[in-house]
Structures are given as C-alpha cells and as structure tokens.
Scaffold this motif. Sequence first.
Motif, mmCIF file in Angstrom:
data_model
loop_
_atom_site.group_PDB
_atom_site.id
_atom_site.type_symbol
_atom_site.label_atom_id
_atom_site.label_comp_id
_atom_site.label_asym_id
_atom_site.label_seq_id
_atom_site.Cartn_x
_atom_site.Cartn_y
_atom_site.Cartn_z
ATOM 1 N N ALA A 21 -2.358 7.468 -6.374
ATOM 2 C CA ALA A 21 -3.807 7.384 -6.578
ATOM 3 C C ALA A 21 -4.163 6.754 -7.920
ATOM 4 C CB ALA A 21 -4.421 8.777 -6.480
ATOM 5 N N ASN A 22 -3.192 6.741 -8.833
ATOM 6 C CA ASN A 22 -3.498 6.122 -10.136
ATOM 7 C C ASN A 22 -2.228 5.531 -10.752
ATOM 8 O OD1 ASN A 22 -2.047 8.276 -11.415
ATOM 9 N ND2 ASN A 22 -3.878 9.550 -11.177
ATOM 10 N N SER A 23 -2.391 4.858 -11.882
ATOM 11 C CA SER A 23 -1.273 4.158 -12.508
ATOM 12 C C SER A 23 -0.130 5.091 -12.853
ATOM 13 C CB SER A 23 -1.730 3.468 -13.788
ATOM 14 O OG SER A 23 -2.821 2.660 -13.532
ATOM 15 N N GLN A 24 -0.495 6.292 -13.236
ATOM 16 C CA GLN A 24 0.555 7.233 -13.631
ATOM 17 C C GLN A 24 1.427 7.617 -12.437
ATOM 18 O OE1 GLN A 24 -0.787 10.962 -15.263
ATOM 19 N NE2 GLN A 24 1.348 11.651 -15.445
ATOM 20 N N LYS A 25 0.752 7.928 -11.312
ATOM 21 C CA LYS A 25 1.500 8.291 -10.086
ATOM 22 C C LYS A 25 2.352 7.109 -9.632
ATOM 23 C CE LYS A 25 0.440 12.484 -9.102
ATOM 24 N NZ LYS A 25 -0.915 12.941 -9.445
ATOM 25 N N LEU A 26 1.813 5.910 -9.747
ATOM 26 C CA LEU A 26 2.539 4.715 -9.338
ATOM 27 C C LEU A 26 3.781 4.518 -10.205
ATOM 28 C CD1 LEU A 26 2.291 2.318 -7.327
ATOM 29 C CD2 LEU A 26 1.362 0.995 -9.237
ATOM 30 N N GLY A 27 3.626 4.764 -11.501
ATOM 31 C CA GLY A 27 4.756 4.652 -12.435
ATOM 32 C C GLY A 27 5.866 5.622 -12.054
ATOM 33 N N GLU A 28 5.444 6.832 -11.697
ATOM 34 C CA GLU A 28 6.439 7.838 -11.294
ATOM 35 C C GLU A 28 7.192 7.402 -10.035
ATOM 36 O OE1 GLU A 28 3.668 11.413 -13.083
ATOM 37 O OE2 GLU A 28 4.110 11.418 -10.912
ATOM 38 N N ALA A 29 6.435 6.835 -9.086
ATOM 39 C CA ALA A 29 7.061 6.367 -7.841
ATOM 40 C C ALA A 29 8.061 5.237 -8.130
ATOM 41 C CB ALA A 29 5.986 5.889 -6.875
ATOM 42 N N LYS A 30 7.688 4.374 -9.048
ATOM 43 C CA LYS A 30 8.565 3.256 -9.382
ATOM 44 C C LYS A 30 9.906 3.771 -9.936
ATOM 45 C CE LYS A 30 8.464 -1.088 -11.983
ATOM 46 N NZ LYS A 30 7.649 -1.899 -12.884
ATOM 47 N N MET A 75 2.347 -5.762 -7.696
ATOM 48 C CA MET A 75 1.056 -6.003 -7.079
ATOM 49 C C MET A 75 0.205 -4.740 -7.099
ATOM 50 S SD MET A 75 0.449 -8.294 -3.854
ATOM 51 C CE MET A 75 0.331 -7.348 -2.360
ATOM 52 N N ALA A 76 0.857 -3.605 -6.749
ATOM 53 C CA ALA A 76 0.122 -2.333 -6.717
ATOM 54 C C ALA A 76 -0.383 -1.961 -8.115
ATOM 55 C CB ALA A 76 1.020 -1.223 -6.167
ATOM 56 N N GLU A 77 0.484 -2.225 -9.118
ATOM 57 C CA GLU A 77 0.067 -1.915 -10.494
ATOM 58 C C GLU A 77 -1.180 -2.708 -10.873
ATOM 59 O OE1 GLU A 77 3.522 -2.848 -12.823
ATOM 60 O OE2 GLU A 77 4.492 -0.922 -12.311
ATOM 61 N N GLU A 78 -1.141 -3.974 -10.509
ATOM 62 C CA GLU A 78 -2.270 -4.821 -10.846
ATOM 63 C C GLU A 78 -3.551 -4.353 -10.149
ATOM 64 O OE1 GLU A 78 -3.116 -9.429 -10.238
ATOM 65 O OE2 GLU A 78 -1.121 -9.005 -11.058
ATOM 66 N N ASN A 79 -3.407 -4.024 -8.855
ATOM 67 C CA ASN A 79 -4.578 -3.542 -8.099
ATOM 68 C C ASN A 79 -5.167 -2.278 -8.704
ATOM 69 O OD1 ASN A 79 -4.594 -5.605 -6.324
ATOM 70 N ND2 ASN A 79 -3.427 -4.528 -4.727
ATOM 71 N N LEU A 80 -4.251 -1.330 -8.999
ATOM 72 C CA LEU A 80 -4.732 -0.060 -9.541
ATOM 73 C C LEU A 80 -5.391 -0.248 -10.899
ATOM 74 C CD1 LEU A 80 -2.201 2.781 -8.731
ATOM 75 C CD2 LEU A 80 -4.621 2.665 -8.171
ATOM 76 N N ALA A 81 -4.756 -1.080 -11.736
ATOM 77 C CA ALA A 81 -5.314 -1.314 -13.070
ATOM 78 C C ALA A 81 -6.709 -1.904 -12.954
ATOM 79 C CB ALA A 81 -4.412 -2.231 -13.875
ATOM 80 N N LYS A 82 -6.865 -2.820 -11.988
ATOM 81 C CA LYS A 82 -8.162 -3.456 -11.797
ATOM 82 C C LYS A 82 -9.202 -2.415 -11.354
ATOM 83 C CE LYS A 82 -10.247 -7.249 -9.315
ATOM 84 N NZ LYS A 82 -10.183 -7.789 -7.959
ATOM 85 N N LYS A 83 -8.790 -1.583 -10.384
ATOM 86 C CA LYS A 83 -9.711 -0.555 -9.887
ATOM 87 C C LYS A 83 -10.116 0.399 -11.011
ATOM 88 C CE LYS A 83 -8.498 0.325 -5.303
ATOM 89 N NZ LYS A 83 -7.523 1.127 -4.556
ATOM 90 N N GLU A 84 -9.107 0.797 -11.792
ATOM 91 C CA GLU A 84 -9.405 1.748 -12.875
ATOM 92 C C GLU A 84 -10.334 1.124 -13.926
ATOM 93 O OE1 GLU A 84 -5.533 3.042 -14.114
ATOM 94 O OE2 GLU A 84 -5.292 4.289 -12.327
ATOM 95 N N ARG A 85 -10.128 -0.166 -14.180
ATOM 96 C CA ARG A 85 -10.983 -0.844 -15.162
ATOM 97 C C ARG A 85 -12.418 -0.903 -14.643
ATOM 98 N NH1 ARG A 85 -7.937 -5.153 -15.902
ATOM 99 N NH2 ARG A 85 -9.126 -6.459 -14.473
ATOM 100 N N GLU A 86 -12.540 -1.220 -13.358
ATOM 101 C CA GLU A 86 -13.897 -1.304 -12.783
ATOM 102 C C GLU A 86 -14.598 0.046 -12.834
ATOM 103 O OE1 GLU A 86 -13.166 -2.990 -8.963
ATOM 104 O OE2 GLU A 86 -13.114 -5.038 -9.775
#
Length: 340
Positions: A21-30, A75-86
């Motif tokens: 759901a967010n960059s942190q969770k994505l980092g953990e998955a990576k 790609m997912a990191e970029e998408n999430l970062a964009k969403k979070e910035r918005e």
Amino acid sequence: MLEKEISSIRRECAAAISEAANSQKLGEAKVRFLGKSGALTLLLRELKNVPPAEKPAAGKLLNDIRAELEAAFAMAEENLAKKERELRIAKETLDVTLSKPYTEYGALHPLSVVKNDIINIFTGMGFEIKDGPEIDYEYYNFTALNIPADHPSRDSADTFYINDKILLRTQTSAVQVHVMETQKPPIRIICPGKVYRPDDDATHSPMFQQVEGLVIDEHVTLSDLTGILLEFAKKFFSQETKIRLRPSFFPFTEPSVEVDLSCAMCGGKGCRLCKGTGWIELLGAGVVNPAVLECSGIDSKKYSGFAFGMGVERATMIRYGIPDMRLLFDNDIRILRQFR
Ligand code: PHE
C-alpha cells in the motif's frame, strides 16, 4: 522444477507488489524477493548445484526473472512515489474558500473619530491645522489673550502650574497667539490638541481635547462666524441642525457668544437630553478682542477676526448621547465596541 519455482516466485512477487500500500511495504517486499536472503537470491545460489550441461539455460532463466522482478519493483516504486506525492500535495493545498477562525478587528476610538471629523470639516472649508506646545508660558495661555492677572481661571485651583511662569495649557487658544506672532493675516486656522484643567467629574476630565478656530482678515464679522459654525453643525450632526447664539463673556473676544445646537433627540421640543430646553450648549466663540490682535502685533484698525473653541469630548458625548465623560477614558471594550 526450476521453471515451477520461478513461476511461483513470479506469482507471489506480483501479488506482493499489488498488495503493497505504500513505499515502505513495497521496500519490504523487495527485500523478501531480491534481498540478501530473498527468495530469488536463494534460488540463484542453487545454480552452483545445477549440472554443468543445464547451467547456461538455468542461468539465463534466473537472470531473466531477476531483471523482470527488478523492473517490476522499479515501476511499482515509481507509481507509489507518484501517488504519495500527489496525495501530499492535495493535503497541502490551501483552501481559500475555507472560513478562517474569528478575528477581532480594532477600530478608532470614538474620540479619534470625532476629532478627525471635526478636523476634516474645517480643513474642507479651507482651515489650516496648527499645533503648539502643551506646556507653555502663562503669557500665551493668559496674558496675550487679554486675561487679567486677577482672573479666577489663573488660580492654581483651575490651572496646573509647573512654576510661576510655566503651565499646562488650559486652552488651545494659546496656539493662536503663537500663530498670530509669526504669521501675517489672512489667518484661517484650527488648533486641535490636549488641554489640562484640575476638574474631574461626569462632564469634566483633568485632560481633554479642544479644537479651537481662528480667522483673521479684513472685514471679518460675527456673521462670518455664524455661517461657518452653522455649516459645521450641519456637517457634523445633521442637515436639520440649527444653531443659536447667546451672549457670553470671554476676555479674548468681544462680543462673546455661547453657541447652542438644536437638540437632535427631540428636534427642539424639549427632552431629557436637552433638559427640556430644546437646545444643547456646544462651544464658546466671539469676535477677537482688538486688544488681543494688538498684543500680537496685528493692526486692529485694518484687521478683525473671530475665534471659537469646542471640546472634543463634549462633541462626542452630544453626538452619541453619552451621559458620562469617564466612559470615554475607561477604555471598557464593551463600550468601545459599540462605536465600530
Ligand atoms: N478658549 C475658550 C475655552 O476654552 C473657548 C473659546 C475659544 C471661546 C475662542 C471664545 C473664543 O473655554
């Protein structure tokens, strides 16, 4: 066997990415897949156990899947970062239509409003504003105004003395003397300012403000005074206001008058405010005594003048129907708020 493991990693990884759901969770998955002991890293380590003949194929498969996962994560990191910035920008947006917390605004004190109104009316009629010292010689406050040495207003019960010769001015007429000494007629001035007298009750204060006026020119008469004051009264109170002149006495004017206003509350019929008379006393005035002109070096055969003096506090009390002058000095915010 390897293909099966790869495709299950691919599936799990896709699921993990879409769940993050967010960059942190994505980092953990990576880390779970590509980290030092991640699922794919462990699989890569197994490569050394693969028989030499199958190594190139297995190596290619593993490298491909690693590149594929890395690209998917990027790609997912970029998408999430964009969403979070918005999201952050949306939150930071300033909603200018939102009503802000209630703020109290200040306003001019009624005495300042009235003083400004008086000044504006007279400057509109061509009067100049003149200032003078609040601490002055008794000469300017009394002697030059033809006030005799034994006049009761000179008594220390009626005047604040600093020493024998210096006092707190009791009237801004003192400024008129300073002007007459230094300026040649025609003179057309008003002198607003603080004056001091040892009185203290519901209609007197030890400090109050006056606006005094002086006009000196050839052929100036009492009718000019009447005209100017009627014009002032209409502008300051209302167009319906009438004025009345009553004989009075001031050492510096001859003749002297007391100027009354028709009572605005009852329209002249008589009420509590005007004490049943239909008239309210506003100011003192008169034709400048020739002795005063001569004392300041003005030729009284050629020139004549009129003077008037009014209290700002008194004018304020009349205009707003304020019964006690002390209300104007107490600065009780509940009172002052009514004049905003
Ligand atoms: N100076 C007088 C006072 O303080 C008022 C006044 C001014 C009267 C000018 C006549 C002329 O009471």
